[in-house]
Write a protein that holds these residues in place. Sequence first.
Motif, PDB file in Angstrom:
ATOM      1  N   LYS A  26    -105.685 -16.280 125.374  1.00  0.00           N
ATOM      2  CA  LYS A  26    -106.498 -17.033 126.338  1.00  0.00           C
ATOM      3  C   LYS A  26    -106.074 -18.488 126.403  1.00  0.00           C
ATOM      4  CE  LYS A  26    -111.176 -18.635 127.116  1.00  0.00           C
ATOM      5  NZ  LYS A  26    -112.158 -19.313 126.314  1.00  0.00           N
ATOM      6  N   ASP A  27    -105.833 -19.088 125.243  1.00  0.00           N
ATOM      7  CA  ASP A  27    -105.509 -20.519 125.196  1.00  0.00           C
ATOM      8  C   ASP A  27    -104.013 -20.789 125.076  1.00  0.00           C
ATOM      9  OD1 ASP A  27    -108.225 -21.060 125.353  1.00  0.00           O
ATOM     10  OD2 ASP A  27    -108.462 -21.103 123.177  1.00  0.00           O
ATOM     11  N   ASN A  28    -103.189 -19.727 125.089  1.00  0.00           N
ATOM     12  CA  ASN A  28    -101.734 -19.857 124.993  1.00  0.00           C
ATOM     13  C   ASN A  28    -101.324 -20.666 123.762  1.00  0.00           C
ATOM     14  OD1 ASN A  28     -99.158 -19.222 125.855  1.00  0.00           O
ATOM     15  ND2 ASN A  28     -98.961 -21.117 127.035  1.00  0.00           N
ATOM     16  N   THR A  29    -101.819 -20.265 122.597  1.00  0.00           N
ATOM     17  CA  THR A  29    -101.496 -20.946 121.348  1.00  0.00           C
ATOM     18  C   THR A  29    -100.622 -20.067 120.470  1.00  0.00           C
ATOM     19  OG1 THR A  29    -103.487 -20.142 120.235  1.00  0.00           O
ATOM     20  CG2 THR A  29    -103.661 -22.247 121.399  1.00  0.00           C
ATOM     21  N   GLN A  30    -100.058 -20.673 119.440  1.00  0.00           N
ATOM     22  CA  GLN A  30     -99.205 -19.952 118.499  1.00  0.00           C
ATOM     23  C   GLN A  30     -99.995 -19.277 117.386  1.00  0.00           C
ATOM     24  OE1 GLN A  30     -95.723 -19.480 118.549  1.00  0.00           O
ATOM     25  NE2 GLN A  30     -96.207 -20.059 120.655  1.00  0.00           N
ATOM     26  N   GLY A  31    -101.243 -19.686 117.209  1.00  0.00           N
ATOM     27  CA  GLY A  31    -102.057 -19.051 116.182  1.00  0.00           C
ATOM     28  C   GLY A  31    -103.180 -19.937 115.699  1.00  0.00           C
ATOM     29  N   LEU A  32    -103.876 -19.441 114.703  1.00  0.00           N
ATOM     30  CA  LEU A  32    -105.014 -20.118 114.108  1.00  0.00           C
ATOM     31  C   LEU A  32    -104.600 -20.702 112.764  1.00  0.00           C
ATOM     32  CD1 LEU A  32    -108.130 -20.670 114.056  1.00  0.00           C
ATOM     33  CD2 LEU A  32    -108.345 -18.470 112.864  1.00  0.00           C
TER      34      LEU A  32
END
Length: 121
Positions: A26-32
């Motif tokens: 959803k947020d186009n991130t690489q991870g948490l």
Amino acid sequence: MFGIPGKQAVSMTDKAAAQIAKLMAKDNTQGLRIGVKKGGCAGMEYTMEYVTEVDPMDEVVEQDGARVMIAPMAQMFLFGTEIDYEVSLLEAGFKFRNPNVTEACGCGESIKFDDTLSANT
């Protein structure tokens, strides 16, 4: 860095992995990225943030499209932790089942670790 060969630093339940992967997409991130910081009534608090870059010093755990990075200073505190995602009538969120925690405050927001771990920082 603090791992045991063949054993992941943290584990995720299927629900947690699905939620992390969903939010990554959803947020186009690489991870948490998860970590710990000083604070709260018990002394330490977990930190969580979705990031766009993986730090080369992070410990990376991947499962079913979910990626969790553990900040370097937090690795010894989080080793062996299971990350879950729980939904109830009043709230939904990530829960940490951490064998290194010796105490938690009443509100559940802060924790205290085994003193032998804190002495190493």
